[in-house]
Design a protein around this motif. Structure first.
Motif, mmCIF file in Angstrom:
data_model
loop_
_atom_site.group_PDB
_atom_site.id
_atom_site.type_symbol
_atom_site.label_atom_id
_atom_site.label_comp_id
_atom_site.label_asym_id
_atom_site.label_seq_id
_atom_site.Cartn_x
_atom_site.Cartn_y
_atom_site.Cartn_z
ATOM 1 N N ASP A 295 21.338 0.465 -4.255
ATOM 2 C CA ASP A 295 21.320 -0.028 -2.876
ATOM 3 C C ASP A 295 21.223 1.129 -1.888
ATOM 4 N N ALA A 296 20.674 2.261 -2.359
ATOM 5 C CA ALA A 296 20.657 3.472 -1.549
ATOM 6 C C ALA A 296 19.438 3.558 -0.635
ATOM 7 N N ASP A 297 18.419 2.727 -0.865
ATOM 8 C CA ASP A 297 17.217 2.829 -0.044
ATOM 9 C C ASP A 297 16.676 1.448 0.277
ATOM 10 N N PHE A 298 15.669 1.421 1.128
ATOM 11 C CA PHE A 298 15.096 0.164 1.596
ATOM 12 C C PHE A 298 14.538 -0.664 0.449
ATOM 13 N N LEU A 299 13.849 -0.003 -0.495
ATOM 14 C CA LEU A 299 13.185 -0.743 -1.560
ATOM 15 C C LEU A 299 14.185 -1.427 -2.481
ATOM 16 N N SER A 300 15.233 -0.720 -2.878
ATOM 17 C CA SER A 300 16.222 -1.337 -3.776
ATOM 18 C C SER A 300 16.941 -2.485 -3.082
ATOM 19 N N ARG A 301 17.248 -2.334 -1.808
ATOM 20 C CA ARG A 301 17.895 -3.433 -1.073
ATOM 21 C C ARG A 301 16.949 -4.612 -0.907
ATOM 22 N N ASN B 156 0.851 -1.182 0.000
ATOM 23 C CA ASN B 156 0.000 0.000 0.000
ATOM 24 C C ASN B 156 0.891 1.238 0.000
ATOM 25 N N PRO B 157 0.843 2.066 -1.072
ATOM 26 C CA PRO B 157 1.742 3.215 -1.141
ATOM 27 C C PRO B 157 1.450 4.288 -0.123
ATOM 28 N N LEU C 149 3.743 10.552 4.604
ATOM 29 C CA LEU C 149 4.310 9.210 4.496
ATOM 30 C C LEU C 149 5.659 9.041 5.179
ATOM 31 N N GLY C 150 6.343 10.149 5.478
ATOM 32 C CA GLY C 150 7.679 10.058 6.043
ATOM 33 C C GLY C 150 8.731 10.001 4.958
ATOM 34 N N ASN C 151 9.953 10.300 5.328
ATOM 35 C CA ASN C 151 11.040 10.382 4.350
ATOM 36 C C ASN C 151 11.410 9.042 3.737
ATOM 37 N N ASP C 152 11.114 7.926 4.416
ATOM 38 C CA ASP C 152 11.445 6.614 3.865
ATOM 39 C C ASP C 152 10.477 6.206 2.762
ATOM 40 N N ARG C 153 9.199 6.537 2.930
ATOM 41 C CA ARG C 153 8.171 6.046 2.011
ATOM 42 C C ARG C 153 7.838 7.029 0.891
ATOM 43 N N ALA C 154 8.007 8.314 1.165
ATOM 44 C CA ALA C 154 7.636 9.328 0.184
ATOM 45 C C ALA C 154 8.313 9.155 -1.177
ATOM 46 N N PRO C 155 9.587 8.697 -1.229
ATOM 47 C CA PRO C 155 10.216 8.548 -2.550
ATOM 48 C C PRO C 155 9.470 7.619 -3.507
ATOM 49 N N MET C 156 8.643 6.700 -2.996
ATOM 50 C CA MET C 156 7.863 5.835 -3.881
ATOM 51 C C MET C 156 6.927 6.640 -4.767
ATOM 52 N N LEU C 157 6.460 7.801 -4.277
ATOM 53 C CA LEU C 157 5.559 8.646 -5.055
ATOM 54 C C LEU C 157 6.279 9.813 -5.710
ATOM 55 N N LEU C 158 7.397 10.233 -5.133
ATOM 56 C CA LEU C 158 8.072 11.438 -5.609
ATOM 57 C C LEU C 158 9.255 11.153 -6.521
ATOM 58 N N GLU C 159 9.700 9.914 -6.575
ATOM 59 C CA GLU C 159 10.842 9.542 -7.403
ATOM 60 C C GLU C 159 10.513 8.255 -8.157
#
Length: 237
Positions: A65-71, A2-3, A197-207
């Motif tokens: 490998d810079a964020d949680f999702l890529s790792r 869930n984004p 969403l917080g700084n960890d989750r926001a990149p899913m929508l912003l990047e």
């Protein structure tokens, strides 16, 4: 995933367990089987690639490998690797890296429809962030091809539409607004997404990464819905 849900430490552990531990269990079952399947297809995600508005990533590109999702995707795919028998894997492994899956009855699209129908849709952040996507019918067809056809087996396939190379959040917003015949004048600023969403989750929508289905097309796969207008017209008909 869930984004709109925040990535707490507990939620991160739930995500890791649901992907990696489940994959390890399936891998063990295949490895111990007296008659293992010919093919094993693992659906991961294009989050494997680093976010970029300029670089285009194919199946031959290295991951980030810079964020949680890529790792997570890297560890998920590593967990799927099968042991060798007589120098060959017991089952051929195909990794489908999917973008945003567009379907009528699940995923992100149904949740987007009601604000757009009310005229409350709009661009998120700058709108320039890439948006890799695939129509659910094309994903199912590619999945069948990966299972059934020899030339697809034993590698990585990007499960994204060809137009995903250039499609952005702003392009998707315009296409959905056009398909629904509703205005999409509002926008959600980046700072609001980060607050929500917080700084960890926001990149899913912003990047996001710009992704090309290079090997997918080289395999001979033909997309039924290669562009957003055609895909959304079919889904909303």
């Amino acid at each position: 995933m869930n984004p709109m849900r925040r990535w707490t430490q507990q939620f991160k552990q739930e995500v890791i367990a649901s992907r990696i531990e489940t994959t390890c269990t399936l891998k063990q079952a295949i490895s111990q089987s007296q008659s293992p399947p010919h093919s094993w297809v693992v659906l991961t995600g294009v989050g494997y690639y680093p976010s970029s508005q300029t670089l285009v990533y194919s199946e031959y590109s290295p991951g980030g490998d810079a964020d949680f999702l890529s790792r997570l995707v890297r560890d998920w795919e590593d967990a799927a690797e099968l042991p060798l028998k007589d120098g060959k894997p017991v089952t051929q492994l195909v990794k489908l890296r999917t973008g945003l899956v567009l379907g009528r009855n699940g995923g992100a699209l149904p949740a987007m429809l009601w604000p757009f129908r009310l005229g409350l849709g709009g661009i998120v952040g700058s709108g320039k962030q890439p948006l890799p996507w695939i129509h659910i019918d094309d994903l199912c067809r590619l999945l069948c091809k990966a299972i059934e056809q020899e030339e697809c087996v034993g590698g990585i396939l990007n499960a994204v539409s060809p137009s995903s190379i250039t499609d952005t959040n702003a392009d998707f917003t315009r296409a959905l607004s056009k398909a629904l015949g509703r205005p999409a004048m509002l926008f959600t600023p980046a700072f609001a997404v980060k607050l929500l969403l917080g700084n960890d989750r926001a990149p899913m929508l912003l990047e996001g990464p710009r992704v090309a289905p290079q090997r997918t097309l080289q395999s001979g796969f033909s997309f039924l819905y290669p562009d957003l207008d055609a895909a959304l017209a079919q889904l909303l008909s």
